[in-house]
Design a protein around this motif. Structure first.
Motif, PDB file in Angstrom:
ATOM      1  N   PHE A  24       0.847  -1.198   0.000  1.00  0.00           N
ATOM      2  CA  PHE A  24       0.000   0.000   0.000  1.00  0.00           C
ATOM      3  C   PHE A  24       0.880   1.245   0.000  1.00  0.00           C
ATOM      4  N   TYR A  25       1.889   1.262   0.846  1.00  0.00           N
ATOM      5  CA  TYR A  25       2.778   2.417   0.971  1.00  0.00           C
ATOM      6  C   TYR A  25       3.446   2.758  -0.358  1.00  0.00           C
ATOM      7  N   TYR A  26       3.859   1.752  -1.105  1.00  0.00           N
ATOM      8  CA  TYR A  26       4.549   1.989  -2.372  1.00  0.00           C
ATOM      9  C   TYR A  26       3.591   2.138  -3.554  1.00  0.00           C
ATOM     10  N   GLY A  27       2.297   2.236  -3.288  1.00  0.00           N
ATOM     11  CA  GLY A  27       1.331   2.530  -4.346  1.00  0.00           C
ATOM     12  C   GLY A  27       0.917   1.327  -5.164  1.00  0.00           C
ATOM     13  N   ARG A  28       0.827   0.174  -4.533  1.00  0.00           N
ATOM     14  CA  ARG A  28       0.404  -1.056  -5.204  1.00  0.00           C
ATOM     15  C   ARG A  28      -0.817  -1.646  -4.484  1.00  0.00           C
ATOM     16  N   PRO A  29      -1.956  -0.955  -4.584  1.00  0.00           N
ATOM     17  CA  PRO A  29      -3.118  -1.364  -3.785  1.00  0.00           C
ATOM     18  C   PRO A  29      -3.718  -2.715  -4.175  1.00  0.00           C
ATOM     19  N   VAL A  30      -3.649  -3.098  -5.449  1.00  0.00           N
ATOM     20  CA  VAL A  30      -4.241  -4.379  -5.848  1.00  0.00           C
ATOM     21  C   VAL A  30      -3.471  -5.534  -5.214  1.00  0.00           C
ATOM     22  N   SER A  31      -2.145  -5.534  -5.385  1.00  0.00           N
ATOM     23  CA  SER A  31      -1.363  -6.624  -4.799  1.00  0.00           C
ATOM     24  C   SER A  31      -1.390  -6.541  -3.269  1.00  0.00           C
ATOM     25  N   LEU A  77       0.561   8.716   9.656  1.00  0.00           N
ATOM     26  CA  LEU A  77      -0.663   9.229  10.280  1.00  0.00           C
ATOM     27  C   LEU A  77      -1.876   8.373   9.915  1.00  0.00           C
ATOM     28  N   LEU A  78      -1.980   7.968   8.652  1.00  0.00           N
ATOM     29  CA  LEU A  78      -3.096   7.112   8.244  1.00  0.00           C
ATOM     30  C   LEU A  78      -3.045   5.773   8.963  1.00  0.00           C
ATOM     31  N   THR A  79      -1.868   5.169   8.999  1.00  0.00           N
ATOM     32  CA  THR A  79      -1.746   3.827   9.565  1.00  0.00           C
ATOM     33  C   THR A  79      -2.053   3.796  11.051  1.00  0.00           C
ATOM     34  N   PHE A  80      -1.562   4.791  11.793  1.00  0.00           N
ATOM     35  CA  PHE A  80      -1.703   4.727  13.244  1.00  0.00           C
ATOM     36  C   PHE A  80      -2.823   5.605  13.807  1.00  0.00           C
ATOM     37  N   LEU A  81      -3.209   6.657  13.076  1.00  0.00           N
ATOM     38  CA  LEU A  81      -4.220   7.581  13.608  1.00  0.00           C
ATOM     39  C   LEU A  81      -5.299   7.922  12.581  1.00  0.00           C
ATOM     40  N   GLY A  82      -5.415   7.088  11.548  1.00  0.00           N
ATOM     41  CA  GLY A  82      -6.361   7.361  10.476  1.00  0.00           C
ATOM     42  C   GLY A  82      -7.798   7.449  10.929  1.00  0.00           C
ATOM     43  N   ILE A  83      -8.158   6.707  11.933  1.00  0.00           N
ATOM     44  CA  ILE A  83      -9.534   6.716  12.430  1.00  0.00           C
ATOM     45  C   ILE A  83      -9.917   8.101  12.965  1.00  0.00           C
ATOM     46  N   PHE A  84      -8.907   8.882  13.351  1.00  0.00           N
ATOM     47  CA  PHE A  84      -9.142  10.241  13.836  1.00  0.00           C
ATOM     48  C   PHE A  84      -8.989  11.284  12.731  1.00  0.00           C
ATOM     49  N   GLY A  85      -8.636  10.844  11.525  1.00  0.00           N
ATOM     50  CA  GLY A  85      -8.525  11.748  10.391  1.00  0.00           C
ATOM     51  C   GLY A  85      -7.289  12.626  10.386  1.00  0.00           C
ATOM     52  N   LEU A  86      -6.275  12.298  11.181  1.00  0.00           N
ATOM     53  CA  LEU A  86      -5.104  13.173  11.268  1.00  0.00           C
ATOM     54  C   LEU A  86      -4.356  13.289   9.941  1.00  0.00           C
ATOM     55  N   HIS A  87      -4.351  12.251   9.139  1.00  0.00           N
ATOM     56  CA  HIS A  87      -3.700  12.343   7.825  1.00  0.00           C
ATOM     57  C   HIS A  87      -4.426  13.346   6.937  1.00  0.00           C
ATOM     58  N   ARG A  88      -5.736  13.446   7.082  1.00  0.00           N
ATOM     59  CA  ARG A  88      -6.505  14.406   6.288  1.00  0.00           C
ATOM     60  C   ARG A  88      -6.273  15.833   6.792  1.00  0.00           C
ATOM     61  N   PHE A  89      -6.202  16.007   8.102  1.00  0.00           N
ATOM     62  CA  PHE A  89      -5.858  17.332   8.629  1.00  0.00           C
ATOM     63  C   PHE A  89      -4.479  17.747   8.123  1.00  0.00           C
ATOM     64  N   LEU A 118      -4.245   7.091  -1.129  1.00  0.00           N
ATOM     65  CA  LEU A 118      -3.473   8.142  -0.467  1.00  0.00           C
ATOM     66  C   LEU A 118      -2.310   8.643  -1.326  1.00  0.00           C
ATOM     67  N   ASN A 119      -1.573   7.757  -1.965  1.00  0.00           N
ATOM     68  CA  ASN A 119      -0.461   8.209  -2.812  1.00  0.00           C
ATOM     69  C   ASN A 119      -0.950   9.138  -3.914  1.00  0.00           C
ATOM     70  N   GLN A 120      -2.076   8.806  -4.533  1.00  0.00           N
ATOM     71  CA  GLN A 120      -2.608   9.655  -5.603  1.00  0.00           C
ATOM     72  C   GLN A 120      -3.084  11.002  -5.048  1.00  0.00           C
TER      73      GLN A 120
END
Length: 132
Positions: A24-31, A77-89, A118-120
């Motif tokens: 996911f981090y490297y932008g390969r969501p299907v695999s 931020l997404l991985t550890f605090l995504g439920i709180f939306g911190l990556h979006r902030f 997220l990468n996009q």
């Protein structure tokens, strides 16, 4: 050359790679999704990926635009605090950040969406800021 992603972070996420985190981090969501449901292709793909991370890092660096928004920080931020939306902030998406904060990441479905895109999202933001 862009240095948008970190090999060190890639290797840390590889530890959990049987669930697809590094992909996911490297932008390969299907695999990454396949890894999630097959435990890293029954751990065989996970072991092979130990040697593929440098090439995945190079591919991500070529594919995505560096800029003011850090891919690595947004992913942490997404991985550890995504439920709180911190990556979006962090990305300046205040309205959706508040929605994530109040709804548990829109009942986790928004988190799944962000793992896929997220990468996009960051690339668009960095490209837009870069072209100004």
């Amino acid at each position: 050359m862009n240095n948008t992603h970190s090999k060190a972070v890639g290797y840390v996420l590889w530890i959990f790679g049987f669930m697809g985190a590094h992909r996911f981090y490297y932008g390969r969501p299907v695999s990454a999704t396949i890894y999630f449901f097959t435990l890293g292709l029954f751990l065989i793909g996970w072991i092979v990926d130990l040697f593929l991370i440098p090439s995945m890092d190079r591919d991500a660096d070529r594919q995505y635009q560096a800029g003011t928004t850090s891919y690595t920080l947004a992913w942490v931020l997404l991985t550890f605090l995504g439920i709180f939306g911190l990556h979006r902030f962090y990305m300046g998406k205040w309205i959706s950040g508040i929605v994530y904060l109040l709804t548990g990441g829109v009942f986790l479905l928004g988190i799944i969406y962000d793992y896929w895109t997220l990468n996009q999202q960051i690339n668009e933001q960095n490209t837009t800021l870069f072209s100004r």
